[in-house]
Design a protein around this motif. Structure first.
Motif, PDB file in Angstrom:
ATOM      1  N   SER A  98       0.940  -1.392  -0.082  1.00  0.00           N
ATOM      2  CA  SER A  98      -0.067   0.150   0.043  1.00  0.00           C
ATOM      3  C   SER A  98       0.864   1.240  -0.070  1.00  0.00           C
ATOM      4  O   SER A  98       0.837   2.390  -0.799  1.00  0.00           O
ATOM      5  CB  SER A  98      -0.867   0.095   1.093  1.00  0.00           C
ATOM      6  OG  SER A  98      -1.671   1.062   1.137  1.00  0.00           O
ATOM      7  N   GLU A 124       1.101   4.098  -3.150  1.00  0.00           N
ATOM      8  CA  GLU A 124       0.814   5.560  -2.988  1.00  0.00           C
ATOM      9  C   GLU A 124       1.965   6.524  -2.961  1.00  0.00           C
ATOM     10  O   GLU A 124       1.779   7.371  -3.710  1.00  0.00           O
ATOM     11  CB  GLU A 124       0.305   5.699  -1.418  1.00  0.00           C
ATOM     12  CG  GLU A 124       0.011   7.007  -1.062  1.00  0.00           C
ATOM     13  CD  GLU A 124      -0.601   7.029   0.361  1.00  0.00           C
ATOM     14  OE1 GLU A 124      -0.958   8.273   0.490  1.00  0.00           O
ATOM     15  OE2 GLU A 124      -0.701   6.212   1.181  1.00  0.00           O
ATOM     16  N   HIS A 158      -9.353   8.677  -4.717  1.00  0.00           N
ATOM     17  CA  HIS A 158      -8.271   8.734  -3.793  1.00  0.00           C
ATOM     18  C   HIS A 158      -8.228   9.383  -2.514  1.00  0.00           C
ATOM     19  O   HIS A 158      -9.240  10.360  -2.401  1.00  0.00           O
ATOM     20  CB  HIS A 158      -7.201   9.449  -4.613  1.00  0.00           C
ATOM     21  CG  HIS A 158      -6.744   8.854  -5.788  1.00  0.00           C
ATOM     22  ND1 HIS A 158      -5.610   9.273  -6.523  1.00  0.00           N
ATOM     23  CD2 HIS A 158      -7.157   7.894  -6.528  1.00  0.00           C
ATOM     24  CE1 HIS A 158      -5.611   8.537  -7.669  1.00  0.00           C
ATOM     25  NE2 HIS A 158      -6.281   7.564  -7.598  1.00  0.00           N
ATOM     26  N   SER A 214      -7.406   2.906   0.983  1.00  0.00           N
ATOM     27  CA  SER A 214      -8.003   3.105   2.358  1.00  0.00           C
ATOM     28  C   SER A 214      -8.339   1.797   2.814  1.00  0.00           C
ATOM     29  O   SER A 214      -8.454   0.845   2.073  1.00  0.00           O
ATOM     30  CB  SER A 214      -9.453   4.009   2.114  1.00  0.00           C
ATOM     31  OG  SER A 214     -10.332   3.053   1.490  1.00  0.00           O
ATOM     32  N   HIS A 234      -4.041   6.215  -3.232  1.00  0.00           N
ATOM     33  CA  HIS A 234      -4.197   5.847  -1.649  1.00  0.00           C
ATOM     34  C   HIS A 234      -5.215   4.728  -1.793  1.00  0.00           C
ATOM     35  O   HIS A 234      -6.186   4.970  -2.184  1.00  0.00           O
ATOM     36  CB  HIS A 234      -4.737   7.124  -1.056  1.00  0.00           C
ATOM     37  CG  HIS A 234      -5.011   6.811   0.286  1.00  0.00           C
ATOM     38  ND1 HIS A 234      -4.337   6.370   1.365  1.00  0.00           N
ATOM     39  CD2 HIS A 234      -6.320   6.798   1.207  1.00  0.00           C
ATOM     40  CE1 HIS A 234      -5.089   6.162   2.584  1.00  0.00           C
ATOM     41  NE2 HIS A 234      -6.046   6.396   2.185  1.00  0.00           N
ATOM     42  N   SER A 284      -8.657   9.825   7.127  1.00  0.00           N
ATOM     43  CA  SER A 284      -7.928   8.942   6.788  1.00  0.00           C
ATOM     44  C   SER A 284      -7.566   8.135   7.758  1.00  0.00           C
ATOM     45  O   SER A 284      -7.757   8.125   8.944  1.00  0.00           O
ATOM     46  CB  SER A 284      -6.379   9.470   6.303  1.00  0.00           C
ATOM     47  OG  SER A 284      -5.812  10.024   7.372  1.00  0.00           O
TER      48      SER A 284
END
Length: 527
Positions: free
Chosen positions: A247, A251, A527, A259, A257, A336
């Motif tokens: 991940s 990114e 994103h 999640s 990104h 986030s």
């Protein structure tokens, strides 16, 4: 010591006291530390010490030789050659367990600067500033709180009791449910395997020594502590350290990104693979209908020995439930995952919430693995930006080109498992393989995200030797099976994982809008 083994050791340095009892949880601690003591003795053996010393010397000799003596390979940049020196150094260190992995993680940025792979230390250490590192740290603190409070063992036994388990087959399915629930709050498959070791040992001790019962023990231990821990960890971003490496790489290199909820949406079909491995393991060991001696009464008795839940336990569970809800609804509130986790930590450490202090939490936190993750992300970034990943991808392309997408991916997956035999760490393998897969994807005309995830995922199913993943070492410490048993059943399980990735996960990615055979497909998630 591999980075996963650092997860096991700190968890049992101290025997925690439980609420309502003046006695430590001796039974849990003794059962869990059996494998740890055995592994520690092996690492302190003369052979292990000599291997570590030789590995230390060879690693540094290789680093200096490649950096200053070796000619520049054709097609490789100067920075790529310097990064190669660091990769060789860390590969030797990890394979020979020459130094603690936490130390190796901290050293990686310095080596990137010394070899001139990176122009400055801040750039070389950029992996330590990645959001996923803070998410990982928060998850490790959650795990420590779960352990210190005894909630991990309480959840496992409660599920076994509630699901009315009566046979070896029922134990395996119930423990898989336990694994999945624990994966939401406990990072690393190996941490879950360590936490479930005393429960699993307690269950298998209920069985006798007939041939069928011994076979049932093998099936329970391998499926619960190894296959169940690894498969459940694929679905939850924070439940498996390589998930966070991949991940973070995506990114940093692609600006994508992923999640917490998006990762689950992409990966949850892996849960179905457990049913297939279960059929195979049951067939191989002939363990399906073997009953538990004592049945539900034995499990209920183990549960009754636990102390009563306290107000603090319920408060911790409430915070964890809130975290899970916030992670699942990230697309709605746009906060986030790492920020949610850090806010949850503030709530957990509100005065009066926990019945133990920071010292107890700190003692069980896996600090070395946090350092390892930061170093691994820094190295993965250097492999990509220095041209080393592209250079390696060009060489692999020669072997993989000219085939259909499914055969191409299958070849790369098989090659990964061959390389994986010599790697004692999931994080080590994924750190080195994922940036190469990311660079290789455009050459093969494949989607970079789907291809990188498929190749990295298969690395986690390294079931040929117990020493390939620490969950296997933990399971082997139970004494329920031999390495021959493990290898015979594991060879087919590896093939199951490869076929499952090609026939189930790849089509699922396509259904979500990320077809591995279409490199131009846009990322369908916000994103």
């Amino acid at each position: 010591m591999t980075e996963e083994e650092t997860i096991v050791a700190p968890r049992h340095e101290h025997v925690p006291r439980v609420a309502g009892s003046a006695r430590p949880c001796i039974e849990t601690s003794q059962a869990t530390t059996h494998g740890q003591h055995e592994g520690q003795a092996q690492r302190n053996s003369p052979y292990a010490i000599v291997r570590a010393l030789l590995g230390f010397l060879v690693a540094w000799l290789a680093f200096f030789a490649i950096t200053w003596l070796a000619p520049l390979p054709v097609g490789l940049t100067v920075q790529g050659k310097a990064t190669l020196a660091v990769v060789v150094w860390v590969a030797i260190v990890w394979m020979t367990e020459a130094i603690p992995v936490g130390v190796s993680g901290v050293l990686l940025p310095a080596l990137l600067v010394l070899s001139h792979a990176s122009p400055s230390f801040p750039k070389a250490a950029n992996g330590f500033a990645a959001p996923v590192v803070f998410l990982c740290l928060a998850a490790f603190l959650f795990s420590s709180i779960m352990h210190a409070s005894g909630l991990d063992r309480r959840i496992a036994l409660a599920l076994l009791d509630r699901l009315r388990v009566r046979t070896a087959n029922g134990v395996i399915w119930a423990m898989f449910a336990v694994n999945f629930v624990m994966s939401m709050v406990m990072p690393a498959a190996n941490a879950r395997a360590a936490a479930l070791l005393p429960v699993t040992n307690g269950i298998v001790r209920l069985f006798g020594q007939s041939s069928r019962e011994r076979a049932a023990k093998k099936a329970i231990v391998i499926q619960t502590l190894v296959y169940g821990s690894m498969i459940s960890g694929m679905c939850i971003l924070t439940a498996h350290l390589p998930n966070m490496v991949v991940s973070g790489l995506l990114e940093k290199q692609l600006g994508i990104h992923i999640s917490y909820f998006t990762w689950f949406e992409l990966q949850w079909p892996y849960l179905g693979m457990f049913a297939i491995t279960q059929c195979w393991v049951q067939y191989y060991f002939r363990s399906r209908r073997v009953p538990i001696p004592g049945g539900r009464v034995a499990i209920a008795t183990m549960r009754e020995k636990l102390p009563r839940s306290t107000r603090s336990d319920w408060a911790v569970l409430a915070v964890f439930a809130g975290v899970a809800t916030a992670w699942a609804t990230e697309g709605m509130h746009h906060v986030s995952s790492e920020v949610v986790a850090l806010v949850a930590l503030a709530l957990l450490f509100t005065p009066g919430v926990l019945r133990f202090g920071w010292t107890e939490v700190e003692r069980h936190t896996i600090w070395g693995t946090v350092f390892l993750l930061g170093g691994a992300l820094s190295l993965a970034s250097a492999i990509s930006t220095s041209g080393l990943a592209q250079w390696a991808a060009d060489h692999i392309y020669v072997l993989a080109r000219g085939h259909g997408w499914w055969l191409t991916i299958g070849i790369v997956m098989l090659a990964t498992h061959i390389i994986r035999i010599g790697m004692l760490s999931n994080v080590a393998a994924v750190t080195m393989i994922s940036p190469i897969a990311l660079a290789l994807a455009p050459h093969l005309g494949l989607h970079p995200v789907a291809f990188t995830m498929l190749v990295s995922d298969t690395d986690s199913f390294a079931y040929l030797l117990p020493t390939q993943i620490t969950a296997g070492v933990i399971a082997y410490s139970s004494g329920a099976f031999t390495t021959a048993d493990y290898a015979k059943v594991g060879a087919v399980s590896v093939l199951i994982a490869i076929v499952y990735g090609l026939c189930v996960i790849a089509p699922w990615y396509a259904h979500l809008g990320v077809p591995v055979w279409n490199p131009a497909a846009p990322w369908p998630f916000a994103h």
